[in-house]
Design a protein around this motif. Sequence first.
Motif, PDB file in Angstrom:
ATOM      1  N   LEU B  23      30.703  76.607  22.254  1.00 39.31           N
ATOM      2  CA  LEU B  23      31.754  76.269  21.295  1.00 39.31           C
ATOM      3  C   LEU B  23      32.976  77.166  21.479  1.00 39.31           C
ATOM      4  O   LEU B  23      34.119  76.702  21.360  1.00 39.31           O
ATOM      5  N   ILE B  24      32.733  78.458  21.752  1.00 41.52           N
ATOM      6  CA  ILE B  24      33.856  79.371  21.959  1.00 41.52           C
ATOM      7  C   ILE B  24      34.691  78.903  23.155  1.00 41.52           C
ATOM      8  O   ILE B  24      35.918  78.836  23.092  1.00 41.52           O
ATOM      9  N   ILE B  25      33.998  78.525  24.232  1.00 42.16           N
ATOM     10  CA  ILE B  25      34.722  78.026  25.419  1.00 42.16           C
ATOM     11  C   ILE B  25      35.506  76.763  25.043  1.00 42.16           C
ATOM     12  O   ILE B  25      36.691  76.634  25.359  1.00 42.16           O
ATOM     13  N   LEU B  26      34.849  75.840  24.334  1.00 45.65           N
ATOM     14  CA  LEU B  26      35.492  74.583  23.944  1.00 45.65           C
ATOM     15  C   LEU B  26      36.743  74.838  23.116  1.00 45.65           C
ATOM     16  O   LEU B  26      37.822  74.292  23.390  1.00 45.65           O
ATOM     17  N   PHE B  27      36.605  75.702  22.098  1.00 46.72           N
ATOM     18  CA  PHE B  27      37.743  75.956  21.208  1.00 46.72           C
ATOM     19  C   PHE B  27      38.855  76.703  21.939  1.00 46.72           C
ATOM     20  O   PHE B  27      40.037  76.489  21.677  1.00 46.72           O
ATOM     21  N   GLN B  28      38.458  77.580  22.841  1.00 49.64           N
ATOM     22  CA  GLN B  28      39.447  78.334  23.610  1.00 49.64           C
ATOM     23  C   GLN B  28      40.305  77.365  24.439  1.00 49.64           C
ATOM     24  O   GLN B  28      41.531  77.482  24.464  1.00 49.64           O
ATOM     25  N   VAL B  29      39.647  76.386  25.030  1.00 50.50           N
ATOM     26  CA  VAL B  29      40.380  75.406  25.844  1.00 50.50           C
ATOM     27  C   VAL B  29      41.228  74.503  24.950  1.00 50.50           C
ATOM     28  O   VAL B  29      42.418  74.316  25.176  1.00 50.50           O
ATOM     29  N   ARG B  30      40.605  73.976  23.886  1.00 52.65           N
ATOM     30  CA  ARG B  30      41.290  73.014  23.015  1.00 52.65           C
ATOM     31  C   ARG B  30      42.485  73.624  22.288  1.00 52.65           C
ATOM     32  O   ARG B  30      43.425  72.935  21.928  1.00 52.65           O
ATOM     33  N   SER B  31      42.394  74.953  21.998  1.00 52.45           N
ATOM     34  CA  SER B  31      43.487  75.586  21.264  1.00 52.45           C
ATOM     35  C   SER B  31      44.501  76.225  22.216  1.00 52.45           C
ATOM     36  O   SER B  31      45.345  76.996  21.795  1.00 52.45           O
ATOM     37  N   GLY B  33      44.169  78.578  24.367  1.00 57.08           N
ATOM     38  CA  GLY B  33      44.083  80.036  24.485  1.00 57.08           C
ATOM     39  C   GLY B  33      44.365  80.802  23.214  1.00 57.08           C
ATOM     40  O   GLY B  33      44.342  82.028  23.211  1.00 57.08           O
ATOM     41  N   VAL B  34      44.615  80.113  22.117  1.00 54.18           N
ATOM     42  CA  VAL B  34      44.911  80.830  20.866  1.00 54.18           C
ATOM     43  C   VAL B  34      43.628  81.391  20.252  1.00 54.18           C
ATOM     44  O   VAL B  34      43.618  82.460  19.644  1.00 54.18           O
ATOM     45  N   PHE B  35      42.497  80.656  20.436  1.00 52.78           N
ATOM     46  CA  PHE B  35      41.271  81.012  19.738  1.00 52.78           C
ATOM     47  C   PHE B  35      40.847  82.457  19.976  1.00 52.78           C
ATOM     48  O   PHE B  35      40.506  83.176  19.035  1.00 52.78           O
ATOM     49  N   LEU B  36      40.887  82.893  21.239  1.00 56.19           N
ATOM     50  CA  LEU B  36      40.398  84.236  21.545  1.00 56.19           C
ATOM     51  C   LEU B  36      41.497  85.293  21.540  1.00 56.19           C
ATOM     52  O   LEU B  36      41.280  86.405  22.011  1.00 56.19           O
ATOM     53  N   ILE B 282      33.215  77.621  13.989  1.00 52.01           N
ATOM     54  CA  ILE B 282      33.505  76.193  13.821  1.00 52.01           C
ATOM     55  C   ILE B 282      34.643  76.021  12.801  1.00 52.01           C
ATOM     56  O   ILE B 282      35.595  75.273  13.024  1.00 52.01           O
ATOM     57  N   ASP B 283      34.555  76.750  11.699  1.00 47.88           N
ATOM     58  CA  ASP B 283      35.579  76.685  10.649  1.00 47.88           C
ATOM     59  C   ASP B 283      36.955  76.956  11.241  1.00 47.88           C
ATOM     60  O   ASP B 283      37.908  76.193  11.077  1.00 47.88           O
ATOM     61  N   ASN B 284      37.038  78.047  11.966  1.00 54.48           N
ATOM     62  CA  ASN B 284      38.299  78.494  12.539  1.00 54.48           C
ATOM     63  C   ASN B 284      38.738  77.607  13.712  1.00 54.48           C
ATOM     64  O   ASN B 284      39.900  77.196  13.802  1.00 54.48           O
ATOM     65  N   GLY B 285      37.799  77.291  14.564  1.00 53.50           N
ATOM     66  CA  GLY B 285      38.108  76.541  15.781  1.00 53.50           C
ATOM     67  C   GLY B 285      38.608  75.130  15.498  1.00 53.50           C
ATOM     68  O   GLY B 285      39.489  74.625  16.193  1.00 53.50           O
TER      69      GLY B 285
END
Lengths: 243, 325
Positions: B23-31, B33-36, B282-285
């Motif tokens: 999920l971290i990888i997914l959100f990192q890509v979808r956002s 690069g903002v997520f991390l 998940i909440d944040n992503g």
Amino acid sequence: MSDAIISVRDLHKWYSGVHALKGVTLDFKRGEALGLVGDNGAGKSTLINILSGVHRADQGEINVEGRAVSIATPRDAMDLGIETIYQYNSMVPTMSIARNLFIGREPTRFSIFGVGILDQKKMAEESIRAIASVDLHLRSPEALVGELSGGQRQGVAIARAMHFKSKVMILDEPTNHLSVKETNKVIGFVRGLKEQGVTGVFISHNMHHVFDCCDRVVAMARGEVVLDKRVADTSIDEVHSLL
Amino acid sequence: MKRLFKTYLEKPELAGLILLVLLIILFQVRSHGVFLNADNLRGILGILPEAGLVAIGVTILMISGEFDLSVGSVFALMPMTMAVLMVHGAPFPLALLAGLLVCAAIGFINGYVTIRFAIPSFITTLGMLFMARSLTVVVSGGFPPLLPIDLPNWLFTSFVGPGNMFRMSFLWFAAVAVLTSLMLSRTNFGNWIKATGGFLPAAASMGIPTARVKIICFMLCSVLSGFAGMLQVLRLGSPLPSIGEGLELQAVAAAVIGGASLTGGIGTVMGGIIGTTLIRVIDNGLVLSHVDANWFKFAIGFLTIFAVVANAWMRKRAKAIKMEG
């Protein structure tokens, strides 16, 4: 009297009005394998529960090695050297063999108010020795009890009792739900107790199992002892006729 | 299959961890690069300790074979107790002690009533959920009391560490996580907790004081929840009587997603933490990847059911293995 490791005198127990034990007097002799038989509700389990500290007798006296004792908890019984192995298996399947061997008696490196850091090295070493002593061949003490067969689990329970130098081992229908092969293994364990000088109390519905591995047979019916003879002096038919 | 069963029992949190990384990888890509990035991580890590401490308590209690639905209400009652005492002039340390004692008392009542009357802890703590929430509103008098300005925020909520990445609360959380983890895996008491939840008759027949073990777990769970509530109130600066609503179910979800079994005996502190992190991620992503944030509860719900189904399946397999021979 001197060769009795446990002797009970005139033991009574009532369960909400039911007179479950009616003055049982019995000697358990040192180093002997004793078979306790009887129908459901005959009082076998009540007697065993009193000796293993699950229930308390309402009346009567228990002597262990000639000393009058009071057994209030399972822990008291264990401290007196009386270990009970139940039919439902006194093992936690989700835990390893090593952890199961030491449940409630874990070796600790130091402790405050009885809570301390486990000595895992000691647990591993001693469990390997304990398992080997009952001739049980298991891969590793880190294996989960849930992975073992019913007979192997009873073997581990017996190894545990041996390890803690129990003097009397009560086996409450240990062969229930076991295959023939597994049953033979458990009967082998019971025979092995004698060589180690441990008194075995073997409770079973199966008369053949009792006659196979015991020196003496005690039959109970309606809360009383109805027969107490050496196996050589009686027969399965005689015992059956009294139940 | 035996291997899989064993891995599951030894590391029930493994599946959750894998999911978390994905999920971290997914959100990192979808956002994009903002997520991390540091700001976002600071946000996540700032609130993680609050839900995380509750999840640790709930997980340990579940391992002992019981359940606590009152954690969300205790989460609100503890800081409210403190605030009211401080308004009446009590110094912070005294108010803290009193608040924690209230939590311990609630945990004791939860445990004692459950065991003494042999009722499901689901019911005992459901009742306590309402009672503790009600008490929170009653003691507040309907208006959240004003917190004094000289609170020791430096000890609980100030940012620390490289790049001010963490709040102090994170250090408390980390310390509790390490200590409870060690307690569970390295002490005899941890062994008793697992045995009590794993197979009660065996634990009792081996002389473990199972009632006492469970009551201590209830008390630990309440104290950790109350402490977490205090952290949130210090972060927000106001003791709202409504905080922590729904937290009890999120904490159970976190424990279950982290591999804890509903029937006891199985689970790890790390699993509860991974479960909580997963929920926070998940909440944040979802927000960062421009997904309607109302999907949040859907995702948590789905994950919970998925986790329990997977657990049940594993247990069935485990039983099948036990029947062999």
